[in-house]
Design a protein around this motif. Structure first.
Motif, PDB file in Angstrom:
ATOM      1  N   UNK A 244       0.826  -1.208   0.000  1.00 38.28           N
ATOM      2  CA  UNK A 244       0.000   0.000   0.000  1.00 38.28           C
ATOM      3  C   UNK A 244       0.857   1.252   0.000  1.00 38.28           C
ATOM      4  N   UNK A 245       1.877   1.301   0.844  1.00 39.32           N
ATOM      5  CA  UNK A 245       2.721   2.494   0.945  1.00 39.32           C
ATOM      6  C   UNK A 245       3.582   2.690  -0.300  1.00 39.32           C
ATOM      7  N   UNK A 246       4.086   1.603  -0.874  1.00 39.93           N
ATOM      8  CA  UNK A 246       4.872   1.719  -2.105  1.00 39.93           C
ATOM      9  C   UNK A 246       3.996   2.251  -3.235  1.00 39.93           C
ATOM     10  N   UNK A 247       2.760   1.772  -3.303  1.00 42.53           N
ATOM     11  CA  UNK A 247       1.853   2.251  -4.342  1.00 42.53           C
ATOM     12  C   UNK A 247       1.565   3.742  -4.176  1.00 42.53           C
ATOM     13  N   UNK A 248       1.336   4.200  -2.950  1.00 43.27           N
ATOM     14  CA  UNK A 248       1.070   5.612  -2.708  1.00 43.27           C
ATOM     15  C   UNK A 248       2.301   6.472  -2.977  1.00 43.27           C
ATOM     16  N   UNK A 249       3.476   5.955  -2.614  1.00 42.66           N
ATOM     17  CA  UNK A 249       4.697   6.720  -2.827  1.00 42.66           C
ATOM     18  C   UNK A 249       5.036   6.857  -4.304  1.00 42.66           C
ATOM     19  N   UNK A 250       4.609   5.869  -5.106  1.00 47.86           N
ATOM     20  CA  UNK A 250       4.924   5.895  -6.535  1.00 47.86           C
ATOM     21  C   UNK A 250       4.079   6.912  -7.285  1.00 47.86           C
ATOM     22  N   UNK A 251       2.944   7.299  -6.730  1.00 42.52           N
ATOM     23  CA  UNK A 251       2.078   8.264  -7.385  1.00 42.52           C
ATOM     24  C   UNK A 251       2.633   9.674  -7.239  1.00 42.52           C
ATOM     25  N   UNK A 252       2.300  10.518  -8.208  1.00 36.16           N
ATOM     26  CA  UNK A 252       2.692  11.910  -8.119  1.00 36.16           C
ATOM     27  C   UNK A 252       1.859  12.648  -7.084  1.00 36.16           C
ATOM     28  N   UNK A 253       2.276  13.883  -6.786  1.00 35.05           N
ATOM     29  CA  UNK A 253       1.559  14.664  -5.787  1.00 35.05           C
ATOM     30  C   UNK A 253       0.128  14.935  -6.231  1.00 35.05           C
ATOM     31  N   UNK A 254      -0.073  15.240  -7.511  1.00 32.44           N
ATOM     32  CA  UNK A 254      -1.417  15.493  -8.007  1.00 32.44           C
ATOM     33  C   UNK A 254      -2.288  14.267  -8.019  1.00 32.44           C
ATOM     34  N   UNK A 255      -1.665  13.064  -8.127  1.00 32.23           N
ATOM     35  CA  UNK A 255      -2.430  11.829  -8.164  1.00 32.23           C
ATOM     36  C   UNK A 255      -2.782  11.310  -6.774  1.00 32.23           C
ATOM     37  N   UNK A 256      -2.096  11.790  -5.752  1.00 30.84           N
ATOM     38  CA  UNK A 256      -2.320  11.273  -4.402  1.00 30.84           C
ATOM     39  C   UNK A 256      -3.601  11.823  -3.787  1.00 30.84           C
ATOM     40  N   UNK A 257      -4.148  12.838  -4.341  1.00 28.74           N
ATOM     41  CA  UNK A 257      -5.337  13.446  -3.766  1.00 28.74           C
ATOM     42  C   UNK A 257      -5.153  14.939  -3.639  1.00 28.74           C
ATOM     43  N   UNK A 258      -6.212  15.649  -3.399  1.00 32.25           N
ATOM     44  CA  UNK A 258      -6.149  17.106  -3.311  1.00 32.25           C
ATOM     45  C   UNK A 258      -5.677  17.537  -1.925  1.00 32.25           C
ATOM     46  N   UNK A 259      -5.305  18.811  -1.815  1.00 29.70           N
ATOM     47  CA  UNK A 259      -4.933  19.380  -0.525  1.00 29.70           C
ATOM     48  C   UNK A 259      -3.451  19.397  -0.246  1.00 29.70           C
ATOM     49  N   UNK A 260      -2.616  18.890  -1.143  1.00 30.04           N
ATOM     50  CA  UNK A 260      -1.176  18.905  -0.897  1.00 30.04           C
ATOM     51  C   UNK A 260      -0.650  20.335  -1.019  1.00 30.04           C
ATOM     52  N   UNK A 261       0.206  20.703  -0.063  1.00 34.30           N
ATOM     53  CA  UNK A 261       0.787  22.041  -0.039  1.00 34.30           C
ATOM     54  C   UNK A 261       2.305  21.929  -0.036  1.00 34.30           C
ATOM     55  N   UNK A 262       2.942  22.687  -0.913  1.00 31.08           N
ATOM     56  CA  UNK A 262       4.402  22.746  -0.927  1.00 31.08           C
ATOM     57  C   UNK A 262       4.859  23.621   0.238  1.00 31.08           C
ATOM     58  N   UNK A 263       5.635  23.048   1.176  1.00 31.95           N
ATOM     59  CA  UNK A 263       6.052  23.828   2.349  1.00 31.95           C
ATOM     60  C   UNK A 263       7.560  23.947   2.480  1.00 31.95           C
ATOM     61  N   UNK A 264       8.326  23.262   1.621  1.00 30.97           N
ATOM     62  CA  UNK A 264       9.791  23.406   1.668  1.00 30.97           C
ATOM     63  C   UNK A 264      10.340  23.102   0.286  1.00 30.97           C
ATOM     64  N   UNK A 265      11.324  23.883  -0.113  1.00 32.20           N
ATOM     65  CA  UNK A 265      11.947  23.712  -1.423  1.00 32.20           C
ATOM     66  C   UNK A 265      13.392  24.139  -1.319  1.00 32.20           C
ATOM     67  N   UNK A 266      14.283  23.221  -1.683  1.00 34.38           N
ATOM     68  CA  UNK A 266      15.713  23.516  -1.593  1.00 34.38           C
ATOM     69  C   UNK A 266      16.431  22.723  -2.674  1.00 34.38           C
ATOM     70  N   UNK A 267      16.800  23.385  -3.763  1.00 32.17           N
ATOM     71  CA  UNK A 267      17.446  22.681  -4.860  1.00 32.17           C
ATOM     72  C   UNK A 267      16.505  21.664  -5.486  1.00 32.17           C
ATOM     73  N   UNK A 268      16.926  20.392  -5.474  1.00 32.47           N
ATOM     74  CA  UNK A 268      16.115  19.314  -6.036  1.00 32.47           C
ATOM     75  C   UNK A 268      15.071  18.793  -5.058  1.00 32.47           C
ATOM     76  N   UNK A 269      15.063  19.291  -3.839  1.00 26.78           N
ATOM     77  CA  UNK A 269      14.155  18.759  -2.827  1.00 26.78           C
ATOM     78  C   UNK A 269      12.855  19.547  -2.811  1.00 26.78           C
ATOM     79  N   UNK A 270      11.730  18.788  -2.809  1.00 25.31           N
ATOM     80  CA  UNK A 270      10.401  19.364  -2.672  1.00 25.31           C
ATOM     81  C   UNK A 270       9.679  18.596  -1.575  1.00 25.31           C
ATOM     82  N   UNK A 271       9.048  19.341  -0.668  1.00 29.31           N
ATOM     83  CA  UNK A 271       8.332  18.701   0.425  1.00 29.31           C
ATOM     84  C   UNK A 271       6.907  19.234   0.457  1.00 29.31           C
ATOM     85  N   UNK A 272       5.938  18.263   0.492  1.00 28.16           N
ATOM     86  CA  UNK A 272       4.516  18.583   0.480  1.00 28.16           C
ATOM     87  C   UNK A 272       3.861  18.007   1.733  1.00 28.16           C
TER      88      UNK A 272
END
Length: 468
Positions: A244-272
């Motif tokens: 279950x967790x591997x399947x959820x992790x493989x999906x993109x942020x837009x595919x995981x469901x609504x409400x995701x917010x970008x709260x950190x960004x540093x170079x190649x790192x993105x955190x939602x």
């Protein structure tokens, strides 16, 4: 002669001039005599009076000096001739005096000017004395204020020392809800966060010190014995949660469901994250995507899963034991984390499973590695039975390696390797803490953790063979 001189010529005009100057000066003198003694006058008013008196004195001095200069200049011209008879000298002197005082001598009321000059100088001295008194009073006032401020600060410091000593005594003897974590804590959210932030910073400093003292030596831990995981009582749950967790992790942020917010960004790192609460406690799901050069997914998962490295990169870890070795790829941990005042101390019991996944997107590329941690129960360590508050978590680390072979056919080096890391977590910290504080701590700590851990893996593997 001087009196007779003043009596000749413009007598009326001289009297008017003298009376006018004397009246003006006496007016200042009378006014100053009464006003100098009034304590309501401030220093600025007295300085203004001195400026006025200075102008009056300058005019009086100029008038008197003009008279004296004339007397000196005409003394030689009007002196009697030594060769003349007394009667001739008398007539010459009488004629010269009459001409000097009646035609050329400046019109001056010498007696009136002298009285005015004396009065004005007395007023100046009186004003100067009053100014000195005002300065002394002001200096005394400031000295008293300084002494009171010093006494107030000393009393405040003594009260603060007594207060914090009482706090330490209270915390050591009987921790209460007013100082500890809880819905009735008197600490404001910003004070609560500052205390937690200071505790986390101190833990990082201690971790850096341990790394310097350790000099690169790994903690010796005996390798656990192996056993088949699929025969364990937790295997159905482990296999289901991992998929279950591997399947959820493989999906993109837009595919995981609504409400995701970008709260950190540093170079190649993105955190939602998504803001969610359970029974009033913040359990915000987190999803991070990071790309790191020079390491493989197998290496990242190896250091994340293996208990012998856990103390190296987990700065908040106080104590860790392996409760059960299910197999080489599945362990059950009990971890106690350092207490960060005013929050209560936390512990967690979880199983950790690592596995290699086939790379369906790139058949010729390296496989995908993952580590999944999920809270569980253990009879020897029941939840919230002691001083610790139990954390409940689900964490998935999914790592995919990309290799760009050199065009010249040279062996693959770490410069040709890139690892895409996807990190997902849902953590329920248990107990009670302000929601704003928890979200502020998550926003601060999650990016730092991911950067710190990947930097640790790069440092550990830089001089070792590549582990695919």
């Amino acid at each position: 002669m001087l009196e007779s001189g003043y009596g000749t010529g413009s007598e009326n005009s001289l009297k008017r001039h003298g009376s006018t100057v004397s009246l003006q000066s006496n007016t200042y003198s009378t006014a100053s005599g009464s006003s100098f003694k009034r304590s309501s006058r401030n220093l600025r008013e007295k300085l203004a009076e001195l400026e006025t008196f200075k102008d009056i004195l300058c005019r009086q001095i100029e008038t008197l000096q003009e008279y004296f200069d004339y007397c000196v200049d005409n003394e030689a011209q009007t002196a009697p001739n030594k060769g003349s008879t007394p009667s001739e000298n008398k007539r010459v002197l009488h004629r010269n005096n009459r001409l000097k005082f009646s035609e050329k001598l400046p019109v001056i009321d010498f007696k009136g000017e002298a009285i005015t000059f004396k009065t004005t100088t007395a007023a100046v001295l009186d004003t100067l004395e009053h100014c000195a008194d005002l300065v002394a009073q002001r200096e005394e006032s400031w000295r008293n204020r300084l002494d009171r401020e010093i006494d107030r600060r000393k009393r405040g410091e003594n009260l603060a020392k007594s207060y914090f000593a009482q706090i330490q005594k209270t915390r050591a003897v009987h921790p209460g809800p007013d100082l500890e974590e809880g819905p009735h804590s008197v600490l404001a959210d910003d004070e609560f966060y500052d205390a937690v932030e200071s505790g986390l910073d101190k833990m990082e400093e201690e971790q850096e010190l341990r790394e310097r003292l350790k000099c690169g030596q790994a903690i010796p831990i005996t390798p656990p014995p192996t056993s088949p995981a699929n025969s364990h009582r937790l295997w159905p749950e482990i296999d289901r949660v991992v998929k279950q967790e591997v399947s959820m992790a493989s999906l993109g942020v837009g595919e995981c469901g609504s409400g995701w917010q970008l709260f950190a960004e540093d170079g190649e790192m993105r955190m939602f994250r998504r803001e969610e609460e359970m029974d009033g406690m913040v359990v915000d799901p987190l999803k991070a995507v990071h790309v790191v050069k020079g390491i493989t997914g197998h290496e990242v998962c190896h250091y994340f899963f293996n208990p012998q490295y856990r103390y190296d990169w987990e700065t908040t870890l106080e104590h860790m034991i392996v409760l059960e070795t299910v197999s080489e790829d599945t362990l059950i941990f009990h971890q106690t984390h350092k207490r960060i005042w005013p929050a209560s101390q936390r512990d967690v019991v979880f199983w950790s499973h690592t596995r290699r996944l086939p790379n369906d997107q790139d058949r010729d590329g390296p496989d995908i590695w993952t580590v999944v941690n999920n809270s569980t129960e253990h009879p020897d360590h029941p939840a919230n039975a002691g001083k610790c508050v139990r954390i409940f978590l689900t964490v998935c680390l999914l790592c995919q390696t990309r290799v760009d072979p050199p065009k010249d056919g040279a062996p693959v080096s770490r410069d040709d390797i890139t690892c895409k890391i996807t990190y997902c977590s849902v953590v329920n910290p248990g107990g009670w803490a302000p929601a704003s504080v928890l979200r502020a701590v998550y926003k601060r700590e999650y990016p730092k953790f991911l950067k710190r851990f990947t930097a640790y893996v790069k440092n550990q593997t830089k001089d070792k063979p590549i582990m695919y």
